[in-house]
Design a protein around this motif. Structure first.
Motif, mmCIF file in Angstrom:
data_model
loop_
_atom_site.group_PDB
_atom_site.id
_atom_site.type_symbol
_atom_site.label_atom_id
_atom_site.label_comp_id
_atom_site.label_asym_id
_atom_site.label_seq_id
_atom_site.Cartn_x
_atom_site.Cartn_y
_atom_site.Cartn_z
ATOM 1 N N PRO A 99 12.522 -39.661 55.768
ATOM 2 C CA PRO A 99 12.509 -39.324 57.196
ATOM 3 C C PRO A 99 13.836 -38.701 57.614
ATOM 4 N N GLY A 100 13.741 -37.696 58.481
ATOM 5 C CA GLY A 100 14.946 -36.996 58.929
ATOM 6 C C GLY A 100 15.336 -35.824 58.042
ATOM 7 N N PHE A 101 14.576 -35.594 56.968
ATOM 8 C CA PHE A 101 14.872 -34.517 56.038
ATOM 9 C C PHE A 101 14.799 -33.162 56.733
ATOM 10 N N ASN A 102 15.768 -32.290 56.451
ATOM 11 C CA ASN A 102 15.767 -30.925 56.980
ATOM 12 C C ASN A 102 15.912 -29.967 55.797
ATOM 13 N N LEU A 103 14.887 -29.165 55.580
ATOM 14 C CA LEU A 103 14.841 -28.290 54.408
ATOM 15 C C LEU A 103 16.050 -27.358 54.337
ATOM 16 N N LYS A 104 16.388 -26.751 55.445
ATOM 17 C CA LYS A 104 17.493 -25.788 55.452
ATOM 18 C C LYS A 104 18.815 -26.465 55.104
ATOM 19 N N GLU A 105 19.065 -27.629 55.696
ATOM 20 C CA GLU A 105 20.326 -28.328 55.433
ATOM 21 C C GLU A 105 20.446 -28.760 53.979
ATOM 22 N N LYS A 106 19.328 -29.112 53.354
ATOM 23 C CA LYS A 106 19.360 -29.581 51.971
ATOM 24 C C LYS A 106 19.438 -28.443 50.970
ATOM 25 N N ILE A 107 18.772 -27.325 51.302
ATOM 26 C CA ILE A 107 18.690 -26.252 50.316
ATOM 27 C C ILE A 107 19.970 -25.421 50.232
ATOM 28 N N LEU A 108 20.717 -25.333 51.328
ATOM 29 C CA LEU A 108 21.921 -24.496 51.319
ATOM 30 C C LEU A 108 22.946 -24.944 50.276
ATOM 31 N N PRO A 109 23.309 -26.232 50.208
ATOM 32 C CA PRO A 109 24.265 -26.646 49.166
ATOM 33 C C PRO A 109 23.730 -26.430 47.755
ATOM 34 N N LEU A 110 22.417 -26.609 47.564
ATOM 35 C CA LEU A 110 21.827 -26.391 46.247
ATOM 36 C C LEU A 110 21.945 -24.939 45.823
#
Length: 199
Positions: A99-110
């Motif tokens: 819960p609270g996951f944001n695709l954009k925030e997670k994918i940028l560092p990757l």
């Protein structure tokens, strides 16, 4: 793949300088080694595929610190905030994310940590990241995308299948499959075993 970084800035001419003098100075400036190498690789890629590049691919060299800004622009160009939110919620519902996951925030560092180079169809530019291992192999893969784009105009084809997951997957498989095959051929032909083993 993601938007370009316009790294150059408008320089104020020194007293006595003219546009002609500035152009001459730029023409004699040493070429970045990564760009020079990419130009050589481009010719080799064309020979392997059996197609001539219609025009020389523009190459820009970036630092890793430049990537978040570029990838943010490209994600915002390709997806609306509503689409990002919908994708994030879908992953949460499927229990692929908390819960609270944001695709954009997670994918940028990757992306910042794992991308070694990329070609952007809409501005016809290859971006290389300084200090990345196996840059020759990465360049061969991405220059294959540039060659595909010059002959088959990738972006309109990608957009045409945007709302059809199966068609998108099929198209990406063809595009990435050819680039991966070419990359492997290039590596076997032009990259020494010592260089491959050192990675």
């Amino acid at each position: 793949h993601y938007d370009h970084l316009q790294a150059s800035s408008a320089a104020v001419p020194a007293r006595g300088d003219t546009p002609t003098k500035n152009a001459a100075r730029e023409a004699t400036a040493p070429l970045d080694p990564l760009i020079a190498e990419a130009n050589i690789i481009q010719a080799r890629v064309g020979r392997i595929v059996g197609l001539r590049f219609k025009q020389r691919v523009t190459v820009r060299v970036l630092e890793k610190s430049d990537l978040i800004k570029i990838f943010t622009k490209e994600i915002d160009r390709d997806m609306t905030a509503a689409e990002i939110d919908a994708a994030s919620r879908s992953m949460i519902r499927l229990r692929l994310a908390s819960p609270g996951f944001n695709l954009k925030e997670k994918i940028l560092p990757l992306l910042r940590e794992n991308v070694g180079g990329f070609y952007i169809p809409h501005n016809k530019t290859l971006y290389l990241i300084r200090g990345i291992p196996m840059q020759k192999t990465i360049s061969a893969h991405e220059l294959t995308h540039a060659l595909q784009d010059q002959y088959f105009d990738l972006e309109p084809r990608m957009k045409a299948h945007k709302n059809n997951d199966d068609a998108t997957a099929a198209f990406q498989s063809i595009v990435e499959g050819e680039a991966t095959l070419l990359m492997n051929i290039y590596q076997a032909k032009y990259v020494s075993f010592k260089d491959r083993k050192s990675v």
